[in-house]
Design an enzyme around this catalytic site. Structure first.
Site, mmCIF file in Angstrom:
data_model
loop_
_atom_site.group_PDB
_atom_site.id
_atom_site.type_symbol
_atom_site.label_atom_id
_atom_site.label_comp_id
_atom_site.label_asym_id
_atom_site.label_seq_id
_atom_site.Cartn_x
_atom_site.Cartn_y
_atom_site.Cartn_z
ATOM 1 N N GLU A 140 3.890 1.605 -1.204
ATOM 2 C CA GLU A 140 4.484 1.707 -2.544
ATOM 3 C C GLU A 140 3.462 2.302 -3.510
ATOM 4 O O GLU A 140 3.768 3.199 -4.297
ATOM 5 C CB GLU A 140 4.908 0.308 -3.032
ATOM 6 C CG GLU A 140 5.179 0.265 -4.526
ATOM 7 C CD GLU A 140 5.855 -1.031 -5.011
ATOM 8 O OE1 GLU A 140 6.305 -1.814 -4.168
ATOM 9 O OE2 GLU A 140 5.925 -1.222 -6.239
ATOM 10 N N PRO A 157 0.817 -1.234 0.000
ATOM 11 C CA PRO A 157 0.000 0.000 0.000
ATOM 12 C C PRO A 157 0.843 1.274 0.000
ATOM 13 O O PRO A 157 0.539 2.227 -0.724
ATOM 14 C CB PRO A 157 -0.843 -0.147 1.282
ATOM 15 C CG PRO A 157 -0.995 -1.628 1.436
ATOM 16 C CD PRO A 157 0.327 -2.204 0.989
#
Ligand SMILES: Cc1cc2nc3c(=O)[nH]c(=O)nc-3n(C[C@H](O)[C@H](O)[C@H](O)COP(=O)(O)OP(=O)(O)OC[C@H]3O[C@@H](n4cnc5c(N)ncnc54)[C@H](O)[C@@H]3O)c2cc1C
Length: 371
Positions: A234, A232
């Site tokens: 990233e 998430p």
């Protein structure tokens, strides 16, 4: 204050070199050490390991936004991959011994990081990966290959997703850290891409690499869970960078359409131009609000996988629409590399593919709806 000091850093250390780095196909390692020396790497790392001790993703957002102002998605990704995408694994999964070994170099820029999940035969379907790391006493024997790895040439520490039990899918996956110089670890060529030219994207090959068990990251067999926990952030980083890049493209275009004339008037004053620019401006404002909300949720430890997936697919698709509209408004000049919109256009194309494609993001959102 942080934005202003990072902007000064970018003006001094980055702007003048971007075109050369685009030609080189890579940023120099000195970019990392210069950023590290000025406190722009590892802002979240506790001070005892050489970091900034500030657990707030807004610092990362500022770094990404300001780098996008250079007009190079490649330069931006070099640092955001290190700070936003790889660092969280080191912070959340490393043992005390590993933190002492790696975090100071990550913060100083002497240890450049990368993460390798994709293989020549698999990308979206991670659980089908075939790279193996089989335990043999105090080390794992690593065999296989990875491709499309960002920072693949510059990286000193590569988080490699492997199968420690090849008979299983998700539950057979683990993460190990492969270090520069380990015997049997080879890099392939710096891959030629249509955009992100200053970004080194490489193939990595592993032949009987003896990786010490001390380099296992997190828990054996929990690799997939570790990825799911870290992806998430990233995806939010990629969404935020997409909005920042689109905003820069919009600003360049606004300036251009005010100057360029046709039929005796600025091209921006045609109703079609005004409407298209109004649409872009509106959508960027909406996207920024959603990204900001997701960053607040991330800071509070509440960002869900489906919210991050929504941000990733929608903001990157918006990015592509915006650069396409902006290039159109430049006419033929938009197709010329001397105009920033040309590089923005090619750099944008990958954003809806890497970090999980738009289709996979919609799968995640769709599943969260129970359908
Ligand atoms: C410049 C660049 C940098 C990258 N950096 C990294 C990196 O640092 N580390 C890393 O590990 N990887 C990296 N990647 C790899 C990237 O994450 C993958 O390319 C991406 O996840 C897609 O995988 P794939 O290319 O194998 O496509 P595939 O998985 O083969 O997908 C091909 C198409 O099929 C669609 N598709 C697949 N499955 C489904 C489904 N279930 N439903 C609907 N459609 C589906 C996809 O959406 C896509 O449109 C990078 C790639 C590039 C080009």
């Amino acid at each position: 204050m942080f934005r202003s000091s990072f902007r000064q850093f970018v003006d001094k250390e980055v702007v003048a070199h971007v075109d050369q780095w685009e030609r080189d196909g890579i940023v120099p390692r000195e970019l990392y050490t210069a950023a590290g020396a000025s406190g722009f790497l590892g802002m979240q790392v506790p001070e005892e390991y050489g970091g900034g001790g500030a657990d707030d993703f807004r610092y990362n957002l500022i770094v990404g936004e300001e780098l996008q102002r250079t007009g190079s998605g490649g330069v931006t990704l070099s640092l955001t991959l290190h700070n936003d995408i790889c660092l969280p694994y080191f912070l959340s999964l490393c043992t005390e011994e590993q933190k002492q070994r790696w975090l100071p170099g990550i913060c100083s820029g002497e240890l450049v990081t990368a993460i390798a999940m994709t293989e020549p035969g698999i990308g979206s379907d991670l659980a089908s990966m075939t790279t193996t790391a089989l335990r043999d006493g105090d080390h794992y024997v690593l065999n296989g290959s990875k491709t499309f790895i960002t920072n693949g040439i510059n990286a000193d520490l590569v988080i490699v997703a492997v199968k420690t039990d090849p008979t299983l899918r998700h539950k057979g996956m683990s993460l190990v850290v492969v270090e520069r110089g380990m015997e049997g670890f080879e890099r392939g060529r710096n891959l030629e891409k249509i955009g992100l030219h200053s970004q080194d994207t490489a193939e990595l090959f592993f032949t009987d690499v003896a990786v010490p068990v001390a380099n296992l990251m997190g828990t054996e067999g929990q690799g997939f869970v570790h990825l799911v926990q870290n992806l998430p952030q990233e995806r939010l980083s990629l969404a935020a960078s997409a909005v920042a890049a689109a905003q820069v493209a919009f600003e360049h275009t606004l300036a251009y359409v005010k100057e360029r004339t046709a039929f005796g008037q600025p091209i921006g004053s045609f109703q079609n131009s005004r409407f298209r620019l109004a649409e872009v401006c509106t959508e960027l404002d909406i996207a920024q609000v959603f990204v900001d909300r997701c960053i607040e949720a991330l800071n509070a430890g509440e960002l869900t996988a489906d919210e991050a997936a929504e941000a990733k697919w929608w903001c990157t698709e918006l990015h592509k629409r915006v650069v396409d509209t902006c290039l159109q408004l430049h006419g033929g000049y938009g197709y010329m590399l001397e105009y920033p919109i040309a590089r923005s256009y090619v750099d944008a194309r990958i954003t809806s593919i890497y970090g999980g494609t738009t289709e996979i993001m919609k799968e995640i959102v769709g599943r969260s709806l129970g359908v």
